[in-house]
Enzyme design. Structure first.
Site, short mmCIF file in Angstrom:
data_model
loop_
_atom_site.label_atom_id
_atom_site.label_comp_id
_atom_site.label_asym_id
_atom_site.label_seq_id
_atom_site.Cartn_x
_atom_site.Cartn_y
_atom_site.Cartn_z
N ASP B 386 0.73 -1.03 -0.42
CA ASP B 386 0.03 -0.32 -0.31
C ASP B 386 0.91 1.69 0.15
OD1 ASP B 386 -2.57 1.03 0.05
OD2 ASP B 386 -3.23 0.44 2.30
N ASP B 724 -4.48 -1.38 4.90
CA ASP B 724 -4.83 -1.15 6.47
C ASP B 724 -7.01 -1.64 6.28
OD1 ASP B 724 -4.81 0.84 4.76
OD2 ASP B 724 -3.68 2.33 5.75
N ASP B 728 -8.95 -3.28 1.64
CA ASP B 728 -7.52 -4.49 1.10
C ASP B 728 -8.26 -5.69 1.74
OD1 ASP B 728 -6.13 -2.83 0.45
OD2 ASP B 728 -5.69 -1.48 2.39
#
Lengths: 222, 920
Positions: B386, B724, B728
């Site tokens: 990410d 997070d 996801d």
């Protein structure tokens, strides 16, 4: 490996602390367990025992023992080498069980002979006057007689100096004759033998029931 | 176990006595259909959300859901729909009962092997007992010990696993309790479960959105979509259709996100599992995850061991038959050999080693949830990271400024110690505008904290400006007290500027107008500009310089704001009623001051961590929901796109040729936009993943993240995914190892992950990788060590059979070695320090670099094991010889030795031995 073997003494093992005290063993050895079963009327049922006994006692015959020494009774026969002599053990000592008068060793009469012997241990010197004491578990069924009388084991057969040095050594024997009462119907008895009369021969070890003792069962059929 | 098994048999009758007969005839077909539809469902879920509600006009919307947009639908109709669609809740996935899970732990992989050998032991004991072989009960003991060992290890790992796998529960925590709906013209408060499609729902600041809504009216509404998209900034919501993608358009609010400001009214367009959140939830909880690499390795190992065991067993079975043993004896030998080959202590050793590493990793900020995941990180060959929060600091920070025709750079490191002080007059003006024309403020009671760490209210860019001014200029609070605000126009997306009017600092009656906003909009208001404190009229030269600076900063992926001011004429002195709705003050001919650009800067440790990954042969792919330019800038900043490499666009720009002429092969790096990804088939995705070493995916949706992960896995990579947001969680679950963020991560993501980074720092992953590789190496050592003892344990038995020597090593002794003396050194190998090149070599290839391969078995069995066995036999023969039994004398005395009634066994010296420890 070879080098290691070179370090060993041919005559005496390096360590002897694993067998401080001898066990007792019977002869002839039954095939299964320590139970003798035979039928008086059927010679084939005890032939094996007799053959074994005869074979075993062959080395105890007078002819075989001519070369052996006649040692003093009642004392340890310690030797310094380099030659070691063995003491005579004439089979006459076994009296009724010597097989001289009765080639059937009592089996045909329902009074079987069984030899009890003490295991050989190099350097063992029994103290006191050791004897092998055999008792019938049920005196009503059978009585036990031992030869030599009182099952005495003479100290002159000790100590043992090992297979290599002590050629022709004969280990002392005690014969046990079990005589069933003629009127008892049940001809089955357990006999227990123990070494007695010597402080350094143990006979009561919880773990080892052959250490200084032995028990066997005899079943005789007509 | 026994109890569980019993209960399982009993419960269908006991608990649901009436249900069973009804179900039985149908059960087979139903199950099959169910499975098929389930599979289809998962495929369906992986696709993008398709909806067109956001494109409809209000009238069309009203028709589609046949609902009155002021009065809502009738309560009766709502009830009908509720019956039709079911309640507005997230359906929990079909859960396996606890005892089934427990049994799975108890009977999986290695444990199964031990169970089988345990059963074999009982069988062998049974055979011995049945045929009256009065030898010993060693086999019984062995069987019991094996069962106990697997039992304990099974319980242990069950306990470990039971703590995780609570994804659905964490989703449930996100669901609000009550909702305000309008039915039949009446406002009412109902339970969220009862909300149905077509309901008219009202939300206000502080509420959780009770379902997916299409807004029909909104007053300053802002929602926090961070739980869904990971974007931390609140987004404004209105009734306008602004984007084709339903996830980005302004007029849709999503189930379980938060409304942080304003209020809104909307029509429910989806409830429960069909909401965006519901789809993610069912995707995340329904995804099947593959075996962990270490699990696969252990399976491979079992195959090898079983192969060796069975081979040896059968060989000696045949051999012992040939040697004249009875078939019964031969079978017992067979079982004995197979069992002796099973390393009893290994399961416990592996578990303990993994636990030790897990603890060590927790100290290094990697909290491992699933024991086997400890090693997975070590085999990782691809990391899909990410951007926000992991690679970056997750806070906007002022990075550059442009004034006096110069670009100034500010320190963006975590500590932000470098104070920015420039003596220019322009800078003071700029700082004042940034401080005053700013709605952000520090939260109370934080005076002791360093400025950079303080919490603020207000959006990210304003907070960044606030902190920047506080650090480099001085107290903003004082500044604001000296020049109080008299009027303001807050930022909105149509104006694209923010305006505020303040009193003069020196207390004079005049006012000053300050403005900040999109640079091109700001410049439009201006007629002059400030250069070293002097005003100059704007000329073309200045405009060009502005354009260059703007595009330079924009090209860095930074968010650029322009600043300008105007000293209002004296007619607007104290007491003038400023009206911001009908503007009654001048708003032209302002004076342009400068530009400030902000970025969420990369964490300091990340570039070195990325380069470590690279030298360790791990591909780092960035997957972000952010814009391509920002994503690319950060990727360059942290080295995901390294200095020398170019994307196709870069090459095209450098050579001045259209992109279509650039050979795709020449561009090692690529930035893929989510919308491009959407139209790709898996073949094309494979092409991208294979041909480019440096990849950035921008503007990706959660489903796409999942597709990327699957794409990598299809190419044989072991994929780690960081994330997070709730969005996801499917990717986290699907990844070989999902890594959640401990600080910013949502509950759901933490539940779906296997590993939690307690400090949210990408660099911690690298330490995790190192630990993972280390444990793989060390496990290899442990296993090799444990296996070596197999040969010295089994050869005595083999020689016992073949040569007839007394058994040198009994079963109980073997157990003592395996579970006692051998285990401690094996575990101690877990503490071995790493090789110096552990992070320089390529990640292991899961297909070829196995935990246990033929080479390892060869060394362990053939070399070390043989040496140990020889040493053992040497000792055996020495001890025997020294006590009177010469080696040659031992051959063939097995029968006499083991005869419990033979009490005058003669040794080489003529001594006679009784049977010791005889068991009758």
């Amino acid at each position: 490996m070879w080098a290691m073997l070179q370090t060993l003494n041919d005559e005496v093992p390096k360590y002897r602390d694993q067998i401080p005290s001898p066990g007792l063993m019977v002869f002839p050895k039954p095939v299964t367990a320590l139970e003798y079963t035979f039928s008086m009327s059927d010679p084939s049922s005890y032939d094996g025992y007799i053959k074994d006994l005869k074979k075993f006692l062959k080395s105890y015959s007078l002819e075989e023992q001519k070369s052996l020494a006649n040692c003093t009774d009642g004392v340890l026969f310690e030797q310094k080498g380099p030659d070691y002599v063995s003491c005579q053990f004439p089979d006459t000592l076994l009296q009724a069980c010597s097989g001289r008068n009765d080639p059937d060793f009592g089996y045909s009469q329902g009074q079987p002979c069984i030899l009890v012997k003490m295991n050989r241990i190099i350097g063992l010197k029994p103290e006191g006057s050791p004897r092998i004491d055999c008792l019938s578990k049920d005196e009503n069924i059978a009585l036990v007689s031992t030869y030599p009388n009182h099952g005495i084991i003479d100290l002159k057969y000790f100590p043992y100096y090992g297979k290599k040095l002590h050629v022709g050594y004969l280990q002392p024997l005690v014969a046990v004759q079990v005589s069933f009462e003629s009127n008892s119907t049940k001809k089955e008895v357990t006999v227990e033998c123990k070494i007695e009369g010597s402080r350094n021969l143990r006979n009561e070890d919880d773990r080892d029931k052959f250490l200084g003792r032995v028990a066997f069962k005899i079943t005789a059929r007509t | 176990m026994e109890r569980g098994g019993k209960r399982g048999k009993v419960s269908p009758h006991g608990q649901h006595p009436s249900r069973k007969p009804k179900r039985e005839p149908k059960i087979k077909t139903k199950k099959k259909v169910k499975r098929d539809t389930k599979k289809k469902d998962m495929e369906e879920l992986k696709k993008e959300v398709v909806m067109n509600d956001h494109q409809l006009t209000l009238k069309e919307l009203s028709t589609k859901y046949s609902v009155d947009l002021t009065n809502g639908q009738s309560p009766e109709k709502a009830k009908e729909i509720l019956i039709r669609d079911g309640p507005n809740t997230l359906t929990p996935p079909h859960t396996t009962p606890e005892w089934v899970k427990f049994c799975k732990q108890l009977f999986s992989g290695f444990a199964l092997l031990l169970w089988i050998s345990s059963i074999l032991c009982f069988v062998a004991h049974g055979i011995q007992l049945y045929f009256n072989e009065k030898s010993s009960s060693d086999n019984l003991y062995l069987g019991i010990v094996l069962a106990v060992v697997v039992g304990i290890t099974g319980c242990f790992s069950y306990y470990q696993e039971a703590k995780s796998s609570k994804i659905m529960e964490s989703f449930k925590n996100m669901v609000p309790q009550q909702a305000q709906v309008i039915r039949g013209g009446q406002k009412m408060q109902i339970n969220v479960q009862d909300v149905v499609v077509g309901d008219l729902v009202e939300v206000k600041a502080g509420d959780r959105i009770p379902a997916d809504l299409r807004l029909i009216s909104a007053q300053g509404c802002k929602v926090d979509n961070s739980s869904l998209t990971g974007e931390s900034e609140p987004q404004s919501r209105s009734t306008d259709f602004t984007h084709e993608n339903p996830l980005e358009t302004r007029n849709i609010c999503f189930f379980s996100t938060n409304c942080v400001e304003g209020s809104a009214r909307g029509v429910v367009i989806a409830t429960g599992d069909s909401t965006v959140m519901g789809r993610i939830a069912s995707l995340a909880s329904g995804l099947k995850t593959g075996k962990t690499p270490i699990g696969a390795e252990i399976e491979h190992f079992i195959h090898l061991i079983t192969g060796v065991a069975v081979f040896l067993g059968v060989t000696f079975f045949v051999l012992s038959l040939a040697l004249g043993y009875g078939w019964l004896k031969a079978v017992i030998f067979l079982i004995g050999i197979i069992v002796a080959n099973v390393p009893e202590g290994l399961l416990a050793t592996v578990t303990v080693c993994l636990t030790l590493t897990a603890k060590r990793m927790a100290r290094k900020n990697c909290l491992v949830k699933n024991l086997e995941a400890v090693e997975t990180l070590g085999s990782t060959s691809t990391i899909c990271s990410d951007k926000t929060g992991t690679l970056t600091q997750n806070r906007m920070t002022v990075a550059h400024m442009w004034f006096d025709r110069t670009v100034y750079h500010d320190d963006t490191s975590e500590e932000q110690t470098g104070k920015f002080t420039k003596g220019s007059e322009t800078w003071f003006v700029l700082a004042r505008i940034a401080g005053l024309c700013n709605r952000a403020d520090f939260k109370a009671d934080q005076e002791t904290l360093p400025v950079a760490k303080r919490e603020t209210t207000g959006d990210a860019s304003e907070s960044a400006l606030l902190k920047f001014v506080e650090q480099s200029y001085g107290s903003v609070k004082e500044m604001r007290e000296k020049s109080p605000k008299v009027a303001e126009i807050p930022f909105n997306s149509t104006n694209k500027y923010q305006l505020s009017i303040h009193r003069h600092e020196d207390g004079s009656p005049g006012h000053v107008l300050m403005m900040k906003g999109a640079p091109e909009r700001i410049l439009e208001f201006c007629s002059s500009f400030l250069l070293h404190g002097q005003e100059f009229p704007i000329d073309d030269k200045m405009k060009n310089a502005f354009q260059d600076a703007y595009s330079e900063l924009g090209g860095l992926g930074e968010r650029v704001l322009g600043f300008c001011f105007l000293n209002l004429p004296s007619s607007f002195s104290t007491g003038f009623p400023f009206n911001t709705d009908e503007i009654n003050f001048p708003m032209s001919n302002l004076c342009f001051v400068g530009l400030v650009s902000m970025i969420d800067p990369p964490r300091a440790a990340v570039p070195s961590a990325v380069s470590k990954c690279r030298s360790a042969g791990i591909k780092v792919i960035m997957v972000t929901g952010d814009h391509p330019i920002t994503a690319k800038a950060i990727a360059r900043g942290v080295g995901i796109i390294s200095e020398g490499t170019e994307t196709a666009e870069d090459i095209a720009a450098r050579l001045g040729i259209p992109i279509s002429q650039v050979k795709a092969r020449n561009a090692k790096a690529i930035v893929v936009h989510g919308s491009e990804l959407k139209d790709m088939n898996s073949e094309q995705l494979n092409q991208i993943l294979q041909n480019h070493t440096e990849i950035v995916f921008a503007r990706t949706s959660p489903q796409q993240k999942l597709i990327i992960v699957e794409g990598c896995q299809k190419l044989g990579a072991i994929v780690a995914v960081t994330g997070d947001g709730v969005n996801d969680s499917p990717a986290l679950k699907k990844a070989d190892i999902g890594i959640a963020m401990g600080i910013t991560g949502s509950d759901v993501s933490k539940q779906a992950a296997d590993l939690i980074l307690l400090d949210d720092n990408f660099a911690s992953i690298v330490t995790g990788v190192e630990e993972g590789r280390l444990i793989f190496d060390n496990l290899k050592k442990s296993i090799a060590y444990t296996l070596t003892s197999n040969i010295p344990e089994i050869t005595p038995f083999l020689l016992f059979i073949i040569l007839g020597i007394p058994l040198p090593l009994g079963t109980i002794t073997i157990l003592c070695i395996d579970l006692g003396t051998d285990m401690v050194p094996a575990i101690s190998l877990a503490y071995e320090s790493p090789e110096s090149d552990i992070m320089q070599r390529q990640p292991r290839n899961p297909k070829t670099d196995n935990l246990v391969n033929h080479h390892l078995i060869g060394i362990a069995y053939g070399q070390i094991g043989m040496i140990q066995a020889l040493a053992g036999f040497f000792t055996y023969f020495v001890v025997m010889a020294e006590n009177g039994f010469m080696p040659l004398h031992l051959l063939g005395i097995r029968l006499k030795w083991d005869d419990p009634f033979l009490n005058n066994l003669e040794d080489s010296y003529g001594q006679q031995w009784i049977t010791t420890h005889s068991c009758v």
